[in-house]
Structures are given as C-alpha cells and as structure tokens.
Design a protein around this motif. Structure first.
Motif, short mmCIF file in Angstrom:
data_model
loop_
_atom_site.label_atom_id
_atom_site.label_comp_id
_atom_site.label_asym_id
_atom_site.label_seq_id
_atom_site.Cartn_x
_atom_site.Cartn_y
_atom_site.Cartn_z
N TRP A 204 -51.80 27.40 -38.09
CA TRP A 204 -50.48 27.78 -37.60
C TRP A 204 -49.51 26.61 -37.54
O TRP A 204 -48.28 26.82 -37.54
N ILE B 70 -46.89 26.36 -40.29
CA ILE B 70 -45.99 27.52 -40.21
C ILE B 70 -44.97 27.32 -39.10
O ILE B 70 -43.77 27.58 -39.26
N ARG C 164 -40.53 35.83 -36.46
CA ARG C 164 -41.45 36.04 -37.57
C ARG C 164 -42.83 36.44 -37.06
O ARG C 164 -43.27 35.97 -36.01
N HIS D 140 -46.76 36.46 -38.46
CA HIS D 140 -47.63 35.94 -39.52
C HIS D 140 -49.06 36.41 -39.31
O HIS D 140 -49.52 36.55 -38.18
N GLU E 257 -53.01 38.13 -35.81
CA GLU E 257 -51.55 38.16 -35.91
C GLU E 257 -50.93 37.18 -34.92
O GLU E 257 -51.33 37.11 -33.75
#
Length: 271
Positions: free
Chosen positions: A33, A36, A203, A205, A262
């Motif tokens: 993560w 991101i 967002r 992801h 998620e």
C-alpha cells in the motif's frame, strides 16, 4: 495485521513483536500500500513528508526514495519498539520520533505532505488526530489517509469474523472487526472534512492479504486481540477447525493464504 492492542496509544509492544511485524507483516501486507498512498498524495522531490503512526517505517522509507535529493521525512509513532526497528535503516533524510497522533510533537505548517497508512482506526481520538495532521501541513499541502475497506467488502475476513462470532458470541464480531471500523467511505470523508481539510480524491484499491497457513491466519487475527483471553480452549479449537472451510477459497496449493483485501485512500488539501 496491526494488533488491536495498538488501538490504545499508551500501549508499548515488545521489541520481538516489532521485529516480527517488520519481517512478516510488512512484506506480506503493508508494503503493497505504501507506493499507492505516496502516489495518491503526490509525494515528490524536495518535499517535507510526515508519516503518522509510522510503525517500523515502510511508508517513510517509500516516501524517502521519492523526495530525493533534498526532501526530508519524519515518522511518528507512540511505540518505541516500532521506532527501534525503524531506526535500523539508517538514512540521513529520515527521522523517527516518539509521539501521540493526537498531540504531534511538531510545529504548525511544517510539512508539505502528511501520510497515515493503516493506523487511523486505532487512534483513540480520530477527529483530534486529523486536526493534528491538518495543523502540521502547510496551506495547500496534502493529507492522505489509507484504511481498510468495510468488513463486508472483505471476502475472506467477513465470513471468518461471522464464523468466529457464531462460536465466541457477538463480542468476537466487535473485537475482530476493529480493523475495519473506518471502512465507510462517507463517514471517513466526513471525518477528514471535519478537520478543515478539502477532500480532493477518494480511491478504493484491491490488494492481497497473505499468511503462511490457515492456522497462522487464525493465530494472528485471534491472538492479536483480547478475544483470546475471553474464549475457552474448546471454542478456540472450533474456530481453528472451521477456519479451514471458511478460508478454503483463498488457500493456495502450498497451504498459504492469499486473500483479496480492499483498501480506501482519501486525499485532502489544506485550504
């Protein structure tokens, strides 16, 4: 995963737990993560970046590679053991400090970007922690927060928690679901906005939660919470046994777990 014991910012984990966190959980889950989150926040060369609830420093290390040659990174965490492990990566552009998220030991408007990965849900006072993030970021600077999505959006964890609750009672649902309490995007967005920040992007992801085995998955999820102390050995055995059926769709041929996971990321700007 981060232990629910870390939900109390006065809790100090032992050094061996921090070392295991860095060697096992960071590569298996948390490392994916960090790039991101940094991308969502627009981390770039020359920036001053703060990592709140930095743990052993995966986000700080990721951001440091993006702010070269003259940017700086500060990581803050209450757990001294986590910081001890984080400081083993000696880099002049990263400084790790001990401190509370709801009273950051840092000056006003001292960072261009503030990051918080997989920690917000464990802060005792989440609104105050976000106010602190807003306080230390410069006008026009960004705050980016990553948290797990809602429990019902996690195809492995939702049935596991349901099964555990059938055996251990409704308290298990609360304890094992702690990690997902910030999963409602509307509520998370409102929380960020209540700190005086302007949300710019939202967002979702999909990543992967990995564990070496079903038993390891169960051990991590049960024994990192107070649930272990509140159930009998028989109940724990039944949870372990049924977990093999519940997690069968996510069990690989070598017996390890690879479950979809998620994550939500909200990025905001200080006006």
């Amino acid at each position: 995963m981060t232990t629910s014991s870390e939900a109390s910012e006065s809790f100090q984990i032992p050094l061996e737990a921090a070392e295991f966190y860095e060697s096992a959980f960071v590569p298996a889950f948390f490392a994916q993560w960090a790039p991101i989150l940094c991308d969502a926040a627009g981390v770039a060369p020359g920036q001053r970046v703060l990592d709140v609830g930095c743990g052993t420093g995966i986000v700080a290390r990721t951001a440091a590679d993006l702010v070269v040659p003259d940017g700086t990174i500060v990581g803050v965490d209450l757990n001294e053991a986590m910081l001890t492990v984080a400081r083993r990566v000696v880099r002049p552009d990263i400084e790790f400090r001990q401190g509370n998220a709801d009273a950051l030991p840092l000056p006003d408007q001292s960072f261009d970007t503030v990051l918080c990965q997989m920690s917000l849900m464990f802060f005792p006072d989440r609104p105050q922690a976000l106010l602190e993030m807003a306080r230390v970021v410069t006008p026009g600077g960004r705050v980016a927060v990553a948290v797990p999505g809602a429990l019902d959006a996690q195809p492995a964890f939702a049935p596991f928690v349901d099964m555990a609750a059938r055996h251990a009672g409704p308290e298990a649902m609360s304890l094992l679901g702690t990690y997902f309490v910030c999963g409602n995007l509307e509520e998370l967005t409102g929380l960020v906005e209540s700190a005086g920040l302007q949300v710019t992007t939202i967002r979702t992801h999909s990543g992967t939660y990995r564990a070496p085995s079903v038993d390891a998955f169960v051990t991590t999820e049960v024994e990192s919470t107070p649930l272990l102390e509140r159930i009998s050995d028989d109940v724990y055995r039944r949870i372990r046994a049924d977990a093999h059926d519940v997690l069968a769709p996510f069990t690989t041929p070598d017996g390890s777990i690879a479950a979809p996971f998620e994550c939500n990321i909200v990025t905001a700007r200080r006006p």
